[in-house]
Design an enzyme around this catalytic site. Structure first.
Site, PDB file in Angstrom:
ATOM      1  N   TYR A  44       0.819  -1.215   0.000  1.00  0.00           N
ATOM      2  CA  TYR A  44       0.000   0.000   0.000  1.00  0.00           C
ATOM      3  C   TYR A  44       0.853   1.264   0.000  1.00  0.00           C
ATOM      4  O   TYR A  44       0.394   2.323  -0.420  1.00  0.00           O
ATOM      5  CB  TYR A  44      -0.904   0.056   1.245  1.00  0.00           C
ATOM      6  N   HIS A 102       0.182 -11.368   2.238  1.00  0.00           N
ATOM      7  CA  HIS A 102      -0.842 -10.631   1.495  1.00  0.00           C
ATOM      8  C   HIS A 102      -1.522 -11.509   0.447  1.00  0.00           C
ATOM      9  O   HIS A 102      -2.754 -11.483   0.315  1.00  0.00           O
ATOM     10  CB  HIS A 102      -0.208  -9.410   0.828  1.00  0.00           C
TER      11      HIS A 102
END
Length: 271
Positions: A44, A102
């Site tokens: 991110y 992730h």
């Protein structure tokens, strides 16, 4: 307090796209509103913003539950722990509350044991209190748990909202003691177009987004909505005060379309 999957704050604030000073401001609004769980990820690019917001908030470290996710590029042999140390530096903390893989390695380019064993090592080193995964299927969860042995998978984060209820995967997690975190929990704001949800929202004098979040909390899930707008951040948080009836929950269960939004070509073979 000893942390486990039973006391991860159910209402989290997602930090995808919350970058720069505007991002810090949004995270600060969330903390001021009452959110006590911040979700970020190496990919991110918002770990520094999260760390700065927590510092500026004046809250004690123990008051804020912090989750990050390991990027695909950090799954290789010897790569995960250095990447996690960098995350800790970005966040200005000594230990994560929860660290997730992730995504399973795209196309299984890196064998699952390579990065799951490193995740366990990170836990043994005290870099993270709990470990978990994101976007893992039932088969991958079973394989990962075999590798981890006595170290539990605390959480699986995956796409879940009224239009994508992922019932088989969510049920498996619930039955095996793995907490569920819903990403895209308000389906990017399109739930007002679903008649059953619009009707429930009107009856409760609530927003469709609040209804979706309240549904997820009623199911025992964790949800991590995000917004750049203070009024939306505050409005979403009010879902923690909304109690749906059994009839409401049953009605929402019927709107499941299996409508997946996040579906990269290299993703796993979904359940």
């Amino acid at each position: 307090m000893k942390l486990n999957q039973d006391n991860i704050p159910k209402m989290g604030f997602g930090t995808y796209d919350r970058k720069g000073e505007a991002g810090i401001s949004a995270i600060l609004v969330a903390l001021e509103t009452g959110y006590r769980h911040l979700d970020t990820a190496q990919d991110y690019g918002t770990e520094k913003e999260v760390g700065q917001a927590v510092q500026r908030s004046g809250l004690d470290r123990d008051d804020v539950f912090l989750t990050t996710k390991i990027a695909n590029g950090s799954l290789g042999k010897g790569a995960l722990i250095p990447s996690l140390r960098e995350s800790l530096d970005n966040l200005q903390i000594d230990q994560l509350d929860l660290t997730l893989i992730h995504w399973p390695s795209p196309n299984n380019a890196i064998a699952l044991p390579v990065y799951i064993e490193q995740l366990a090592e990170a836990h043994a080193m005290g870099l993270t209190r709990m470990v978990g995964v994101s976007n893992f299927t039932i088969a991958l969860l079973k394989e990962a748990q075999t590798i981890l042995g006595d170290l539990p998978i605390a959480n699986n984060q995956f796409e879940l909202n009224p239009l994508m209820q992922n019932k088989n995967l969510a049920s498996y997690c619930k039955n095996t003691g793995i907490s569920v975190t819903c990403y895209l929990p308000i389906a990017r704001g399109i739930l007002g177009d679903v008649p059953a949800i619009a009707e429930i929202a009107a009856r409760h004098d609530a927003t469709p987004e609040q209804v979706a979040l309240a549904f997820e909390f009623a199911k025992g899930y964790i949800a991590i909505p995000t917004s750049s707008k203070a009024e939306r951040i505050c409005s979403n948080f009010l879902a923690t005060k909304l109690t749906l009836s059994e009839q409401d929950i049953s009605a929402i269960e019927t709107v499941d379309r299996g409508q997946r939004v996040i579906d990269p070509e290299w993703g796993p073979d979904w359940d």
